[in-house]
Motif scaffolding. Structure first.
Motif, PDB file in Angstrom:
ATOM      1  N   LYS A  72     -64.046  29.221   3.613  1.00 12.98           N
ATOM      2  CA  LYS A  72     -63.126  29.997   2.769  1.00 12.98           C
ATOM      3  C   LYS A  72     -62.151  29.122   1.991  1.00 12.98           C
ATOM      4  CE  LYS A  72     -59.734  30.872   6.386  1.00 12.98           C
ATOM      5  NZ  LYS A  72     -58.958  31.864   7.075  1.00 12.98           N
ATOM      6  N   GLN A  73     -62.025  27.851   2.362  1.00 15.07           N
ATOM      7  CA  GLN A  73     -61.116  26.946   1.667  1.00 15.07           C
ATOM      8  C   GLN A  73     -61.741  26.320   0.417  1.00 15.07           C
ATOM      9  OE1 GLN A  73     -57.919  26.285   2.524  1.00 15.07           O
ATOM     10  NE2 GLN A  73     -58.026  27.740   4.194  1.00 15.07           N
ATOM     11  N   THR A  74     -63.032  26.513   0.199  1.00 12.49           N
ATOM     12  CA  THR A  74     -63.743  25.833  -0.882  1.00 12.49           C
ATOM     13  C   THR A  74     -63.092  26.044  -2.244  1.00 12.49           C
ATOM     14  OG1 THR A  74     -65.814  25.917   0.323  1.00 12.49           O
ATOM     15  CG2 THR A  74     -65.975  25.612  -2.043  1.00 12.49           C
ATOM     16  N   GLN A  75     -62.832  27.298  -2.624  1.00 10.67           N
ATOM     17  CA  GLN A  75     -62.244  27.574  -3.932  1.00 10.67           C
ATOM     18  C   GLN A  75     -60.870  26.937  -4.063  1.00 10.67           C
ATOM     19  OE1 GLN A  75     -62.635  31.936  -4.152  1.00 10.67           O
ATOM     20  NE2 GLN A  75     -63.313  31.561  -6.250  1.00 10.67           N
ATOM     21  N   ILE A  76     -60.096  26.998  -3.003  1.00 13.78           N
ATOM     22  CA  ILE A  76     -58.749  26.442  -3.039  1.00 13.78           C
ATOM     23  C   ILE A  76     -58.803  24.930  -3.206  1.00 13.78           C
ATOM     24  CG2 ILE A  76     -56.699  26.026  -1.602  1.00 13.78           C
ATOM     25  CD1 ILE A  76     -57.087  28.945  -0.627  1.00 13.78           C
ATOM     26  N   ILE A  77     -59.667  24.277  -2.449  1.00 15.68           N
ATOM     27  CA  ILE A  77     -59.773  22.818  -2.547  1.00 15.68           C
ATOM     28  C   ILE A  77     -60.251  22.413  -3.935  1.00 15.68           C
ATOM     29  CG2 ILE A  77     -60.990  20.784  -1.671  1.00 15.68           C
ATOM     30  CD1 ILE A  77     -60.952  22.272   1.095  1.00 15.68           C
ATOM     31  N   ILE A 132     -34.967  32.804  -0.616  1.00 18.39           N
ATOM     32  CA  ILE A 132     -36.142  33.619  -0.260  1.00 18.39           C
ATOM     33  C   ILE A 132     -36.867  34.168  -1.494  1.00 18.39           C
ATOM     34  CG2 ILE A 132     -34.817  35.746   0.072  1.00 18.39           C
ATOM     35  CD1 ILE A 132     -37.888  34.616   2.109  1.00 18.39           C
ATOM     36  N   ASN A 133     -36.131  34.561  -2.523  1.00 15.55           N
ATOM     37  CA  ASN A 133     -36.777  35.094  -3.725  1.00 15.55           C
ATOM     38  C   ASN A 133     -37.523  34.009  -4.483  1.00 15.55           C
ATOM     39  OD1 ASN A 133     -35.877  37.747  -3.274  1.00 15.55           O
ATOM     40  ND2 ASN A 133     -33.904  37.282  -4.233  1.00 15.55           N
ATOM     41  N   LYS A 134     -36.909  32.833  -4.606  1.00 15.28           N
ATOM     42  CA  LYS A 134     -37.582  31.714  -5.278  1.00 15.28           C
ATOM     43  C   LYS A 134     -38.798  31.256  -4.477  1.00 15.28           C
ATOM     44  CE  LYS A 134     -33.551  29.967  -7.705  1.00 15.28           C
ATOM     45  NZ  LYS A 134     -32.582  28.872  -7.836  1.00 15.28           N
ATOM     46  N   PHE A 135     -38.655  31.246  -3.151  1.00 16.15           N
ATOM     47  CA  PHE A 135     -39.761  30.871  -2.269  1.00 16.15           C
ATOM     48  C   PHE A 135     -40.939  31.823  -2.454  1.00 16.15           C
ATOM     49  CE2 PHE A 135     -41.449  30.640   2.250  1.00 16.15           C
ATOM     50  CZ  PHE A 135     -41.948  29.356   2.152  1.00 16.15           C
ATOM     51  N   SER A 136     -40.637  33.110  -2.458  1.00 15.92           N
ATOM     52  CA  SER A 136     -41.674  34.125  -2.634  1.00 15.92           C
ATOM     53  C   SER A 136     -42.358  33.979  -3.994  1.00 15.92           C
ATOM     54  CB  SER A 136     -41.048  35.519  -2.499  1.00 15.92           C
ATOM     55  OG  SER A 136     -41.997  36.509  -2.731  1.00 15.92           O
ATOM     56  N   GLU A 137     -41.596  33.796  -5.045  1.00 14.05           N
ATOM     57  CA  GLU A 137     -42.167  33.648  -6.380  1.00 14.05           C
ATOM     58  C   GLU A 137     -43.006  32.383  -6.497  1.00 14.05           C
ATOM     59  OE1 GLU A 137     -42.374  35.680  -9.035  1.00 14.05           O
ATOM     60  OE2 GLU A 137     -41.534  37.144  -7.623  1.00 14.05           O
ATOM     61  N   TYR A 138     -42.526  31.285  -5.913  1.00 16.90           N
ATOM     62  CA  TYR A 138     -43.270  30.026  -5.952  1.00 16.90           C
ATOM     63  C   TYR A 138     -44.620  30.181  -5.248  1.00 16.90           C
ATOM     64  CZ  TYR A 138     -44.449  25.131  -5.300  1.00 16.90           C
ATOM     65  OH  TYR A 138     -45.106  23.927  -5.311  1.00 16.90           O
ATOM     66  N   LEU A 139     -44.616  30.797  -4.076  1.00 16.96           N
ATOM     67  CA  LEU A 139     -45.864  30.987  -3.334  1.00 16.96           C
ATOM     68  C   LEU A 139     -46.809  31.937  -4.061  1.00 16.96           C
ATOM     69  CD1 LEU A 139     -44.352  31.032   0.229  1.00 16.96           C
ATOM     70  CD2 LEU A 139     -45.780  29.238  -0.776  1.00 16.96           C
ATOM     71  N   LYS A 140     -46.271  32.956  -4.722  1.00 16.12           N
ATOM     72  CA  LYS A 140     -47.109  33.855  -5.538  1.00 16.12           C
ATOM     73  C   LYS A 140     -47.800  33.071  -6.648  1.00 16.12           C
ATOM     74  CE  LYS A 140     -44.570  38.146  -5.011  1.00 16.12           C
ATOM     75  NZ  LYS A 140     -43.698  39.117  -5.687  1.00 16.12           N
ATOM     76  N   ARG A 141     -47.055  32.182  -7.309  1.00 11.39           N
ATOM     77  CA  ARG A 141     -47.658  31.369  -8.382  1.00 11.39           C
ATOM     78  C   ARG A 141     -48.775  30.489  -7.829  1.00 11.39           C
ATOM     79  NH1 ARG A 141     -42.258  30.670  -9.909  1.00 11.39           N
ATOM     80  NH2 ARG A 141     -42.280  28.470  -9.270  1.00 11.39           N
ATOM     81  N   LEU A 142     -48.541  29.874  -6.653  1.00 15.88           N
ATOM     82  CA  LEU A 142     -49.592  29.054  -6.036  1.00 15.88           C
ATOM     83  C   LEU A 142     -50.818  29.903  -5.700  1.00 15.88           C
ATOM     84  CD1 LEU A 142     -47.589  26.736  -3.591  1.00 15.88           C
ATOM     85  CD2 LEU A 142     -48.568  26.139  -5.827  1.00 15.88           C
ATOM     86  N   PHE A 143     -50.579  31.105  -5.177  1.00 16.23           N
ATOM     87  CA  PHE A 143     -51.685  31.990  -4.809  1.00 16.23           C
ATOM     88  C   PHE A 143     -52.471  32.433  -6.047  1.00 16.23           C
ATOM     89  CE2 PHE A 143     -53.412  36.236  -4.003  1.00 16.23           C
ATOM     90  CZ  PHE A 143     -54.298  35.924  -2.981  1.00 16.23           C
ATOM     91  N   ILE A 144     -51.774  32.838  -7.087  1.00 18.20           N
ATOM     92  CA  ILE A 144     -52.438  33.274  -8.320  1.00 18.20           C
ATOM     93  C   ILE A 144     -53.267  32.129  -8.912  1.00 18.20           C
ATOM     94  CG2 ILE A 144     -52.005  33.951 -10.725  1.00 18.20           C
ATOM     95  CD1 ILE A 144     -49.651  35.679  -9.557  1.00 18.20           C
ATOM     96  N   ALA A 145     -52.758  30.911  -8.794  1.00 13.22           N
ATOM     97  CA  ALA A 145     -53.486  29.734  -9.294  1.00 13.22           C
ATOM     98  C   ALA A 145     -54.588  29.290  -8.328  1.00 13.22           C
ATOM     99  CB  ALA A 145     -52.508  28.583  -9.531  1.00 13.22           C
ATOM    100  N   GLN A 146     -54.774  30.032  -7.246  1.00 14.01           N
ATOM    101  CA  GLN A 146     -55.775  29.737  -6.206  1.00 14.01           C
ATOM    102  C   GLN A 146     -55.553  28.372  -5.557  1.00 14.01           C
ATOM    103  OE1 GLN A 146     -59.552  30.423  -8.188  1.00 14.01           O
ATOM    104  NE2 GLN A 146     -59.547  32.529  -7.452  1.00 14.01           N
ATOM    105  N   LEU A 147     -54.274  28.030  -5.324  1.00 14.01           N
ATOM    106  CA  LEU A 147     -53.951  26.755  -4.703  1.00 14.01           C
ATOM    107  C   LEU A 147     -53.532  26.912  -3.248  1.00 14.01           C
ATOM    108  CD1 LEU A 147     -51.941  25.184  -7.650  1.00 14.01           C
ATOM    109  CD2 LEU A 147     -54.309  24.709  -6.986  1.00 14.01           C
TER     110      LEU A 147
END
Length: 129
Positions: A65-70, A98-113
Motif C-alpha cells: 500500500k506504500q507504493t504510490q506514496i513512495i 493544530i489548524n496549521k498541522f491539520s492543513e499541512y497534513l491534508k496537503r501532504l495527503f492530497i499530494a499522495q505523500l
C-alpha cells in the motif's frame, strides 16, 4: 521501512530491532516522537534526500500500500537539496498550531505523500523552533 524499527501498540517489541539507552544531544538537536504515518513520511524523505533508497526500492517491488506514496515522494523529493528545509522544518512549524498541522497534513495527503492515518508528533529541542 525496516530501519529504524517503529514500535506500535499491538505487537510486542522485537528485542534485536529495539534499541534502548541514552543518546547525547547538542544545542541544535531536535528529538521527536511521531505516529507511524508521520514517521514513515520523515524517514522515507530522509532516505530519498540522502540517496539511501535501497529499502524503498524493495517496497516498490513488493507492490504494497506504500507504493504510490513512495513513488510520489521520489518524484517530488529526488532533486531537492535540503531535507531540513523542505521536509522537517515545515512539519515542525505546522505542529505548533493544530489548524496549521491539520492543513499541512491534508496537503501532504492530497499530494499522495502520506497515508491517511491518525497523526501526532511531539518535539523536544533546547532551542526555540
Amino acid at each position: 521501512i525496516k530501519y529504524p524499527y517503529l514500535l506500535n501498540w499491538k505487537d510486542d517489541p522485537i528485542p534485536e530491532k529495539t534499541k534502548t539507552g541514552t543518546f547525547i544531544t547538542t544545542d541544535h538537536s531536535i528529538v521527536f516522537a511521531a505516529s507511524d504515518a508521520i514517521s514513515h513520511y520523515i524517514i522515507a524523505a530522509w532516505r530519498i534526500y540522502n540517496n539511501k533508497t535501497n529499502e524503498l526500492t524493495e517496497l516498490l517491488k513488493s507492490q504494497n500500500k506504500q507504493t504510490q506514496i513512495i513513488e510520489a515522494m521520489i518524484s517530488k523529493y529526488a532533486d531537492k537539496a535540503v531535507f531540513e528545509t523542505d521536509v522537517l522544518q515545515p512539519m515542525l512549524d505546522s505542529a505548533k498550531n493544530i489548524n496549521k498541522f491539520s492543513e499541512y497534513l491534508k496537503r501532504l495527503f492530497i499530494a499522495q505523500l502520506i497515508t491517511n492515518d491518525d497523526f501526532s508528533i511531539s518535539v523536544l529541542t533546547k532551542n526555540k523552533l
